[in-house]
Scaffold this active site. Structure first.
Site, PDB file in Angstrom:
ATOM      1  N   ILE A 513      31.941  43.784   8.946  1.00  0.00           N
ATOM      2  CA  ILE A 513      31.413  44.343  10.130  1.00  0.00           C
ATOM      3  C   ILE A 513      30.213  43.615  10.536  1.00  0.00           C
ATOM      4  O   ILE A 513      29.215  44.168  11.030  1.00  0.00           O
ATOM      5  CB  ILE A 513      30.942  45.949  10.186  1.00  0.00           C
ATOM      6  N   GLN A 515      28.226  42.476   8.312  1.00  0.00           N
ATOM      7  CA  GLN A 515      27.204  42.278   7.334  1.00  0.00           C
ATOM      8  C   GLN A 515      27.251  41.094   6.393  1.00  0.00           C
ATOM      9  O   GLN A 515      26.793  40.808   5.475  1.00  0.00           O
ATOM     10  CB  GLN A 515      27.075  43.770   6.604  1.00  0.00           C
ATOM     11  N   LYS A 752      24.359  45.043  -6.913  1.00  0.00           N
ATOM     12  CA  LYS A 752      24.362  46.636  -6.201  1.00  0.00           C
ATOM     13  C   LYS A 752      24.548  46.545  -4.658  1.00  0.00           C
ATOM     14  O   LYS A 752      24.058  45.647  -4.210  1.00  0.00           O
ATOM     15  CB  LYS A 752      23.487  47.530  -6.690  1.00  0.00           C
ATOM     16  N   GLU A 756      22.246  49.698   3.300  1.00  0.00           N
ATOM     17  CA  GLU A 756      21.381  50.806   4.195  1.00  0.00           C
ATOM     18  C   GLU A 756      19.745  50.799   3.669  1.00  0.00           C
ATOM     19  O   GLU A 756      19.157  51.140   4.293  1.00  0.00           O
ATOM     20  CB  GLU A 756      22.072  51.891   3.872  1.00  0.00           C
TER      21      GLU A 756
END
Ligand SMILES: Cc1cc2nc3c(=O)[nH]c(=O)nc-3n(C[C@H](O)[C@H](O)[C@H](O)COP(=O)(O)OP(=O)(O)OC[C@H]3O[C@@H](n4cnc5c(N)ncnc54)[C@H](O)[C@@H]3O)c2cc1C
Ligand code: FES
Ligand code: FES
Lengths: 805, 287, 171
Positions: A513, A515, A752, A756
């Site tokens: 998207i 990213q 990880k 967000e």
């Protein structure tokens, strides 16, 4: 912004020769995008395609008395005009299945869809909308979430009725939607320990009410969809969804067809940020029109529609009570929130899942109680948005960390360090922090941001007469970083094939998207197979081809899809090395892949050229291809009914220090510098992760300072970029990011998820910084000049918690 | 909305002829007209007339102490002009705070004036500079022009004294005396791309700690951009001390009529006019 | 019968004829009539810059320009910018500096940056920031875009940027 170069911690890149991990790797799709060649949904036109437009309600709350579409239907160039009456088989959509795509008996908010047109051109479709006559009988309007709880409040979702007073949905159809007895859409309660005992053991207790506002995603590419049926009734959907496989099933249910007959192709997306996690009415409506007209139907929003009819971040009223001992150990936390659900339920209502994690587990708190009610109103409804409730929760929690520290006379850093989680901890909510870099994040951000010195110095200037004040503030965050098990599976599949020329096609369920996930996945595969990035093609946008994935959300793609891709690559590697071993006689364990060859592990000596070796397998009498599949399911669990459980395979941490300048004569707050330290597990693509973090920081800046979707009595007052203010280039702060590499054992190469994280702390840290600058604490967002000015001059309305129990 | 005819006349004469014949929507950069018509806030006339091809309606020239700026001059052209930068710097400052490069390249001075937004950014400096507008029409076969002070031209939001058959042809600005001090302030969190919540223009000549020929104008605090005669009078010829500044600010407070809208409340606008005028006067003192 | 206007102009260096309705914007004409989709619709109101094109050498928002106004003028879009040396330098810099995420804002910013470097060959950081203030980007936070433009500027001055992603391909 005095300096641009990101300072990153020196550790990280693998010393091993040739590794791509930790390097600055440009996105694979960037050259196409930078030259304007990428075809977004807006750029795709199918032969024979019609253009659709939606008629939305002009009332906030009303009964639909009649809809007259005759004139619209008669307009030349119009192929179909539909209302709910034309699709009696439609089903409710959304998280709580409380939302019919085309409204039957009533409208509940301004965005509500009443009719839709498919026509030869957008202009004709628009003209046709203007010819549709709708008669409304207005109902009392409910736009205050507090009032929604009153016993005599107007009901937003009474049992649906048709014009004849009977049920509006034809009996016999599998529709779960029966209305709601009150305006409470959702309640979530969580408790750990004994809050009363915690409070009794507290030397200090603080309580505040916070108000968090509406913001919206503002993806630069507006929403759109193209729907097409083939003559056998198979649906092809060009869609920007972030969850293609879940939607495939939902669309099939909606149409009452086998999900195998729904194919979703995802063209490159002009921004996601969580906005495309749910089905919104425009998608089924385009499908209805395609079905009725037998033609491909394209429906694209205008920017105004995007503001009016796409989801928002959920506005929240939040009361927080916190306590600690005289030594600065947190004792308890009690939270009550009221979420304005708007007229329907989408993911926004489920943000408490994430909010309660921050409340219970960002710092160690023995006793905790958390309660949320989401209520229906006639306001716009909220969806999921990067950070998913965590911006709201962190805003409150971190304000109290500062307040408690100040009351005790401890510096904010020390107070946080005292209560910060450590690796190995299992919190009362059941989250297991196998790795946890919070303390490192706190120390690094504080040190690089010169926090302690500036914090003390700024305070000393409160009354020095200079109208322009400086302040620093810090905030930390905890967010899932290894997926989030909110569905039965949180997994992702990969198919990997290596062709006769040693070119890899990585077919992954994980959507890109913007990213940069496809680049990271390719990179992880290259790492396993010893190939350059140019040897990999990623296929990720067609449900007829790609294996299952739950979707792009919860910062999960690098972690979950990354592990899945690594799994498939390792299987391919095993197969190749076994073959090589059988040919050269060395044990497979003694061989490796590097630079397009099979090499001896010990010496690096080249044994076979990979392409040749694969061809020899292909054109042998066994005639085999190198194709593997892998499905990765993270070792996380569903939360139980008490919301306890280790929901993610890893957790991401961060601390951000924000430095602001406050002009007390205007209330203008300038974000001068952000110093962030992020526990990312491990840096995979430095360029990509910096980009994610910088973008998130500036998005957080907008949330804190400039962005505000003004919803007044159900009307959206600023559905445009003129008055909905995104941060522009001259406004950005100096950004300094450090990466804390905790090398997560489960993460792909130790990484990880971080997508967000960077947006979460900014508003909280800015609030603390404004306090540090001026001595005035703001508890309502956003910090627009007028709001800040009012607060500085004692002209602000204090917030009250007047919510009925 | 059906546009029956589109035209792009090459001469002022031709353009005025078309205007005389009937309802016309003229446009220059189109940066106001295009979004306003698309949003349905303005109805386009059956004839859409592009002014940009008219020769001689652009350009900046100085003659006999008067700077004449053609109505078609864009913000970028204003900023590129040496006269504007050096002698009309307050106008230059306003252009620098105007929208974005793309809009400065398209938007014209004439368009900004005729659009008559209370927040129009060039109006405040033009008021400070005592600008006059020149209007042209062709009532009976001959071009006739009239000139009037900008303040008399502006009537209210989107309303001017321009007659439908008239075009704004040029703006004339008497060159301020050497040493003229001009400052423009636009309230906002961004350098530009922002509609003014309030704006302030201050112009004066320094004379031994006193200000002379004081001119103050405000944007977005009344139906049009306005001059603040009372505040000017409080300052004129007086020693610029704290009392005088206080008096000027108090006077200004009586001259503005800010409304509340989604960009700011009337209360805040008033506070900002007072605070920022004070700051600008203090800056002027130390200048 | 609504009017249609026949216009002729140069588009990316090549003569072009088109027939448009008077109310059509240059953006609609480029995307829907001519089929050049590199120029994007982000707002249609001049606020986002996704539709930035060059007309007679300066950038404007194509969504605010009447298509008819292109008549006789020299129009250059991202497709034309690409083919120039500066366009190539910018593209390389955007790619290598990570200035592209979803990419929706990128063509508009490329065109604006092209014009910025054309009119201001020695643009420093603050100038670049101001230069792209009319272009919204929701993904990147602008930092890498600013770095990329600065890097392209350095290339033009004959100074290669300090930091390059040569590590991309190994071997
Ligand atoms: C995103 C955006 C940001 C903006 N930011 C600002 C800002 O920061 N500050 C600001 O002040 N404005 C701003 N504006 C408004 C606008 O750009 C300016 O008002 C600009 O100067 C208008 O010039 P134009 O040539 O484009 O006008 P046009 O749209 O061509 O015309 C405007 C009006 O004036 C009439 N007109 C134009 N020229 C003449 C003439 N010579 N004679 C008679 N009538 C004429 C037209 O009929 C029309 O009604 C902004 C607009 C947009 C879209
Ligand atoms: S589409 Fe033209 S500026 Fe946004
Ligand atoms: S890269 Fe997505 S908007 Fe700029």
């Amino acid at each position: 912004m005095a300096e641009l170069r990101a300072k990153t911690s020196p550790q990280g890149s693998d010393p091993a020769r040739g590794s791509l991990i930790g390097k600055r790797i440009p996105k694979m799709d960037a050259p196409d995008k930078a030259s304007g060649r990428t075809r977004y949904i807006h750029d795709i036109n199918l032969p024979g395609q019609l253009h659709a437009k939606i008629l939305r309600s002009s009332e906030r709350h009303a009964k639909i008395v009649s809809i007259d579409t005759r004139a619209a239907k008669a307009l030349p160039g119009v192929h179909a005009v539909i209302t709910a009456a034309d699709v009696p088989w439609q089903r409710p959509i959304g998280v709580a299945k409380d939302h019919l795509p085309l409204k039957t008996d009533r409208v509940r908010s301004l965005r509500d869809e009443i009719a839709a047109v498919a026509a030869d051109s957008v202009e004709i479709a628009e003209e046709a909308l203007g010819l549709i006559r709708v008669d409304y009988a207005p109902l009392p309007v409910l736009t205050d979430p507090v009032a929604a709880l009153a016993p005599d409040a107007p009901r937003i979702h009474p049992a649906p009725q048709g014009a004849d007073g009977g049920p509006s949905l034809k009996p016999g159809l599998p529709v779960a939607y029966t209305g709601k007895p009150d305006n409470v859409a959702m309640v979530m309660e969580y408790a750990q320990g004994d809050v009363a005992a915690g409070e009794a053991g507290s030397a200090l207790v603080v309580e505040d009410v916070f108000r968090l506002h509406y913001v919206t995603h503002c993806c630069l590419g507006v929403s759109g969809v193209i729907a097409e049926f083939d003559p056998s009734g198979n649906l092809l959907l060009y869609s920007n969804t972030q969850v293609p496989f879940l939607h495939k099933r939902e669309f099939a249910e909606l149409l009452d067809i086998d999900p195998g007959r729904v194919r979703i192709i995802q063209p490159p997306i002009g921004g996601g940020f969580g906005s495309k996690l749910d089905i919104y009415p425009f998608e089924p409506i385009a499908i209805f029109l395609a079905k009725i007209t037998g033609r491909p139907v394209k429906l694209v929003f205008t920017r105004e529609e995007e503001f009016l009819a796409s989801p928002t971040r959920q506005p929240v009223l939040l009361k927080l009570r916190s306590g600690c001992t005289k030594d600065g150990v947190l004792t308890f936390r009690e939270v009550e929130t009221l979420h304005d659900n708007g007229a329907y339920t989408s993911w926004g209502a489920t943000t408490p899942f994430v909010m309660m994690q921050t409340v219970s587990s960002l710092y160690r708190v023995p006793h905790c109680r958390y309660r949320t009610r989401a209520v229906y109103t006639n306001n716009p409804y909220a969806g999921s948005f990067r950070g998913y409730g965590n911006l709201q929760a962190t805003f409150a929690v971190e304000a109290h960390m500062d307040r408690l520290a100040e009351a005790l006379g401890i510096d904010p850093l020390e107070f946080r360090l005292k209560n910060a989680q450590d690796p190995g901890e299992v919190t009362p909510q059941g989250m297991h922090f196998k790795t946890c870099g919070l303390k490192d994040c706190l120390r690094t951000a504080a040190e690089r941001g010169d926090f302690l010195r500036k914090h003390a110095a700024n305070r000393a200037r409160w009354s020095d007469g200079d109208p322009v004040k400086r302040g620093v503030g810090m905030a930390s965050m905890l967010h899932v970083g290894g997926g989030a098990k909110i569905y039965p599976s949180d997994g992702c599949g990969t198919i990997l094939k290596i062709d006769d020329f040693a070119h890899v096609t990585l077919i992954t369920g994980a959507s890109e998207i913007g990213q940069g996930s496809e680049t990271v996945l390719a990179q992880l595969v290259c790492e396993e197979l010893g190939l350059p990035l140019s040897a990999v093609t990623v296929v990720n946008n067609d449900t007829d081809i790609t294996p299952w994935d739950v979707g792009v959300h919860a910062s999960r793609t690098t972690f979950i899809a990354g592990n899945s891709a690594i799994g498939a690559a390792r299987k391919a590697k095993d197969k190749i090395l076994a073959l090589a071993s059988s040919k050269c006689g060395d044990a497979a364990e003694a061989l490796d892949l590097a630079e397009g060859c099979v090499v001896k592990k010990a010496t690096g000596e080249r044994v076979f050229e990979l392409a040749k070796l694969i061809r020899s397998l292909h054109f042998s009498d066994k005639a085999e291809l190198v194709m593997t599949t892998h499905y990765y399911e993270p070792p996380s669990v569903h939360q139980d009914k008490q919301f306890k459980g280790d929901v993610s395979a890893a957790y991401a941490w961060a601390t951000q220090v924000c430095e602001v300048e406050v002009d007390t004569r205007t209330g203008i707050v300038r974000l001068v510098k952000v110093t962030g330290a992020h526990d990312v597990g491990r840096v995979l693509n430095r360029l990509g992760i910096e980009g994610q973090i910088e973008g998130g920081i500036v998005m957080g800046q907008g949330y804190a300072l400039t962005e505000n979707l003004m919803v007044e009595d159900g009307w959206v007052r600023n559905p445009n970029f003129r008055d909905y203010k995104l941060v522009t280039a001259p406004e950005i702060p100096e950004i300094d990011v450090s990466f804390i590499e905790t090398m997560d054992g489960e993460g792909p190469q130790g990484a990880k998820g971080v997508g967000e994280a960077p947006a979460i702390c900014i508003a909280a840290a800015v609030a603390n910084a404004i306090y540090n600058a001026t001595g005035v604490r703001l508890t309502s967002l956003p910090f627009t000049p007028e709001r800040v000015y009012r607060a500085l001059h004692g002209a602000a309305q204090p917030l009250e918690w007047n919510v009925p129990q | 909305m059906t546009i029956e005819r589109y035209c792009a006349p090459r001469t002022l004469d031709e353009a005025l002829e078309i205007l005389r014949a009937g309802p016309v929507s003229p446009f220059a950069g189109g940066t106001d007209l295009m979004p306003q018509s698309q949003a349905g806030r303005v109805r386009l006339a059956p004839v859409l007339m592009n002014l940009r091809r008219i020769e001689g309606m652009g350009g900046i020239a100085e003659n006999d102490g008067v700077v004449r700026i053609g109505a078609l001059t864009t913000m970028t052209q204003l900023m590129d002009s040496a006269v504007v930068r050096e002698r009309l710097n307050i106008l230059w400052q306003a252009c620098d705070h105007f929208a974005s490069d793309q809009l400065r390249n398209a938007g014209t001075l004439g368009g900004n004036i005729c659009n008559a937004s209370p927040a129009g950014d060039t109006l405040v400096p033009l008021l400070v500079l005592d600008a006059r507008v020149e209007l042209a029409q062709k009532p009976n076969g001959r071009i006739e022009t009239r000139k009037l002070p900008l303040a008399e031209f502006l009537l209210g939001p989107g309303r001017t004294t321009r007659a439908p058959q008239e075009l704004l042809s040029a703006i004339e600005i008497p060159l301020p005396a050497e040493g003229f001090y001009g400052a423009f302030f636009k309230l906002g969190t961004r350098p530009a791309l922002d509609i003014s919540a309030i704006s302030i223009g201050l112009g004066a000549l320094h004379d031994d700690g006193c200000l002379r020929s004081v001119r103050i104008a405000f944007g977005a605090v009344a139906p049009t951009a306005i001059r603040a005669a009372r505040a000017e009078a409080e300052l004129e010829g007086r020693l610029l001390d704290q009392d005088v500044i206080d008096a000027a600010v108090q006077a200004a407070d009586t001259e503005i009529h800010p409304i509340s809208d989604l960009r700011a409340s009337g209360w805040y606008r008033r506070e900002m006019v007072c605070n920022m005028l004070r700051r600008m006067l203090e800056d002027a003192r130390s200048h | 019968m609504p009017a249609r206007i026949d216009i002729a102009f140069r588009l990316n260096g090549v003569g072009k004829r088109a027939s448009v309705a008077p109310e059509t914007s240059a953006l609609e004409m480029l995307r829907e009539v001519i089929g050049l989709t590199g120029t994007k619709y982000g707002c249609g109101e001049g606020e986002c810059g996704a539709c930035t094109i060059l007309v007679d050498g300066v950038t404007i928002n194509a969504c605010l320009m009447f298509a008819a106004d292109c008549d006789g003028r020299d129009v250059m879009t991202i497709e034309g910018v690409n083919a120039t040396p500066r366009g190539e330098a910018l593209r390389r810099a955007f790619v290598e500096h990570g200035a592209v995420q979803c990419g929706f804002c990128t063509p508009g910013i490329m065109v604006q940056a092209w014009h910025l470097l054309e009119s201001n060959p020695h643009a420093d950081q603050a100038t670049i920031q101001r230069g792209i203030e009319g272009n919204l980007c929701r993904c990147t936070g602008y930092k890498k875009i600013i770095e990329a433009v600065a890097a392209a500027e350095a290339v033009e001055r004959g100074q290669t940027p300090v930091e390059q992603s040569r590590e991309v391909q190994r071997g």
